[in-house]
Design a protein around this motif. Sequence first.
Motif, PDB file in Angstrom:
ATOM      1  N   CYS A   1      35.956  47.694  32.429  1.00 49.23           N
ATOM      2  CA  CYS A   1      36.334  47.246  33.771  1.00 49.23           C
ATOM      3  C   CYS A   1      35.348  46.215  34.281  1.00 49.23           C
ATOM      4  O   CYS A   1      35.701  45.229  34.916  1.00 49.23           O
ATOM      5  CB  CYS A   1      36.375  48.418  34.738  1.00 49.23           C
ATOM      6  SG  CYS A   1      37.789  49.451  34.462  1.00 49.23           S
TER       7      CYS A   1
ATOM      8  N   ASP B   1      39.657  41.608  37.600  1.00 45.19           N
ATOM      9  CA  ASP B   1      40.932  41.959  36.999  1.00 45.19           C
ATOM     10  C   ASP B   1      41.479  43.165  37.753  1.00 45.19           C
ATOM     11  O   ASP B   1      40.852  44.212  37.766  1.00 45.19           O
ATOM     12  CB  ASP B   1      40.614  42.362  35.564  1.00 45.19           C
ATOM     13  CG  ASP B   1      41.820  42.251  34.683  1.00 45.19           C
ATOM     14  OD1 ASP B   1      41.621  42.221  33.488  1.00 45.19           O
ATOM     15  OD2 ASP B   1      42.934  42.206  35.202  1.00 45.19           O
ATOM     16  N   ASN B   2      42.645  43.040  38.367  1.00 43.26           N
ATOM     17  CA  ASN B   2      43.118  44.244  39.073  1.00 43.26           C
ATOM     18  C   ASN B   2      43.738  45.224  38.093  1.00 43.26           C
ATOM     19  O   ASN B   2      44.918  45.177  37.804  1.00 43.26           O
ATOM     20  CB  ASN B   2      44.044  43.925  40.229  1.00 43.26           C
ATOM     21  CG  ASN B   2      45.064  42.889  39.845  1.00 43.26           C
ATOM     22  OD1 ASN B   2      45.001  42.317  38.758  1.00 43.26           O
ATOM     23  ND2 ASN B   2      46.003  42.656  40.727  1.00 43.26           N
ATOM     24  N   ASP B   3      42.905  46.088  37.600  1.00 51.35           N
ATOM     25  CA  ASP B   3      43.342  47.026  36.559  1.00 51.35           C
ATOM     26  C   ASP B   3      44.109  48.197  37.135  1.00 51.35           C
ATOM     27  O   ASP B   3      44.028  48.482  38.317  1.00 51.35           O
ATOM     28  CB  ASP B   3      42.113  47.546  35.827  1.00 51.35           C
ATOM     29  CG  ASP B   3      41.767  46.652  34.667  1.00 51.35           C
ATOM     30  OD1 ASP B   3      40.589  46.548  34.361  1.00 51.35           O
ATOM     31  OD2 ASP B   3      42.665  46.042  34.080  1.00 51.35           O
ATOM     32  N   ILE B   4      44.805  48.863  36.251  1.00 52.01           N
ATOM     33  CA  ILE B   4      45.499  50.073  36.658  1.00 52.01           C
ATOM     34  C   ILE B   4      44.446  51.135  36.888  1.00 52.01           C
ATOM     35  O   ILE B   4      43.578  51.331  36.043  1.00 52.01           O
ATOM     36  CB  ILE B   4      46.391  50.562  35.534  1.00 52.01           C
ATOM     37  CG1 ILE B   4      47.171  49.419  34.954  1.00 52.01           C
ATOM     38  CG2 ILE B   4      47.250  51.694  35.987  1.00 52.01           C
ATOM     39  CD1 ILE B   4      47.601  49.668  33.559  1.00 52.01           C
ATOM     40  N   ASP B   5      44.505  51.793  37.986  1.00 53.31           N
ATOM     41  CA  ASP B   5      43.552  52.882  38.145  1.00 53.31           C
ATOM     42  C   ASP B   5      44.123  54.135  37.531  1.00 53.31           C
ATOM     43  O   ASP B   5      45.318  54.365  37.542  1.00 53.31           O
ATOM     44  CB  ASP B   5      43.179  53.086  39.617  1.00 53.31           C
ATOM     45  CG  ASP B   5      44.255  53.762  40.403  1.00 53.31           C
ATOM     46  OD1 ASP B   5      43.955  54.252  41.474  1.00 53.31           O
ATOM     47  OD2 ASP B   5      45.402  53.791  39.938  1.00 53.31           O
TER      48      ASP B   5
END
Lengths: 191, 283
Positions: free
Chosen positions: A180, A186-190
């Motif tokens: 992360c 980077d708008n990652d999946i949480d």
Amino acid sequence: MRDPYEVLGVRKGASKEEIKKAYLELVKKYHPDKFKDNPLRELAEEKLKEINEAYNILMNDQYSNYEYSTYDQTSLYQQVRDLIMQGNIAQAESLLNQNPRNDAEWFYLMGIIYQKRGWINQAYRYFIEAYNRDPGNYEYRRAKEQFEMASRNYEWSAYNRGYRRHDDCDICTICQIIACWECCCDNDIDC
Amino acid sequence: MFGYVVPYKPELKVREYEYYKAVYCGICLQTKKIGNLPRVFLNYDFVFLYLVLKEHFKVKDELGKTRCIVHPIKERFFLKPNEILEYVSNQMVLLSFFKLYDNILDEKNIFSYAPYSILKLYIRKITKSHREPFEKIKELFNKQISLEKSGCENIDELAHNFGNILAEIFAYNDEELLRQIGYYTGVWVYIIDAIDDYIDDVKKKRYNCLKHHFEKCRQDKRLFEYELSILKVSLENYLAILSDYVKGYNNSILNNIVQVGMYSKTQQVLERFTTNFFKELKE
């Protein structure tokens, strides 16, 4: 129709005075005058209609003192079962609701009705109640266990796919955090 | 939707993950054609909708590469527009419109007014061709709001209504199977969201449909566990039905979302709720 006791928010077997008091309070709350020029007006009217209906049913002697009701219990339940078999859920429910009784079969049949509708939470509650009232009955026990089984099977399939509790801070989590970090904005999946 | 319908990332293959992100970008770029404002409301739940629709109608989708304003440095994959993608993005705009609508009625929030009136213009554009489902969703939404206003204590009644909203949104071409998937997703989302928000809602004295069940559990740990176990069993039942529907599509990402992603979300929310319930709600 819903359970008239529930509509008026009084306990089962409440006295006429109690019912009347609850009724007057609700009428005050949903009176159309309070909802002038309000988008909720139609709903209030609907609610009021329901309240009036429930009040009339409960004030009618036959229902508030259901012990004295002239209905033959077995034939009523048979009627409800037939309606359910025919797929006429709405009518089965209103028939049951008009005759609130405190025995296991009533709760069981109510559970079936809710299950047919897909309201699992409510159905499961009714089955538990039926089972608690008559733990020896195979039918009630099976209905209750059916839900627990489905839940367990689903859980098992989730475990089979290698799911572990992810909030443990193991090496995986650390890798994830580093990953992360790398793709900072980077708008990652949480997860 | 609230961002609960997501995959369990460590279980995804890298190519699945890349594809998943590409769909997300695709929806975002598609929405841009309608307007920039609704892109704010983008979330991962709509990727689930796209995946279900794509598998249902057996659409062959293509990927492209582009830079965008959020990721200016690195080129990213995105899904090239197709009919399904357009539908998904329209639905997203529609749902964000209703969310704002809800906010305005609910909290009289001034900050919602401006975006609301802008979105209203978009909505007219989108619903020109299919007015009917829009009216249906609007009606269901109004019912939801009035149910909550009247202090409805029946979780199932509320969740059922919310499920119907999502059923309407999922039901592309009025397919019954899609409607079912939408329904069970909606019911699950509604209940899990209510659990997640419960403590916050009680503190701020807002409406929460679980109040009726958990109010009396404050002092009684055993009663609390009983109520919680009922909720847990029903949530997992909903998910079991959903996973049966989704299994038919034989898509590994969808299986991941329903069997692992949503399962772990359920556990996570319930666990947080259990630990915080007695700690936070002491008077």
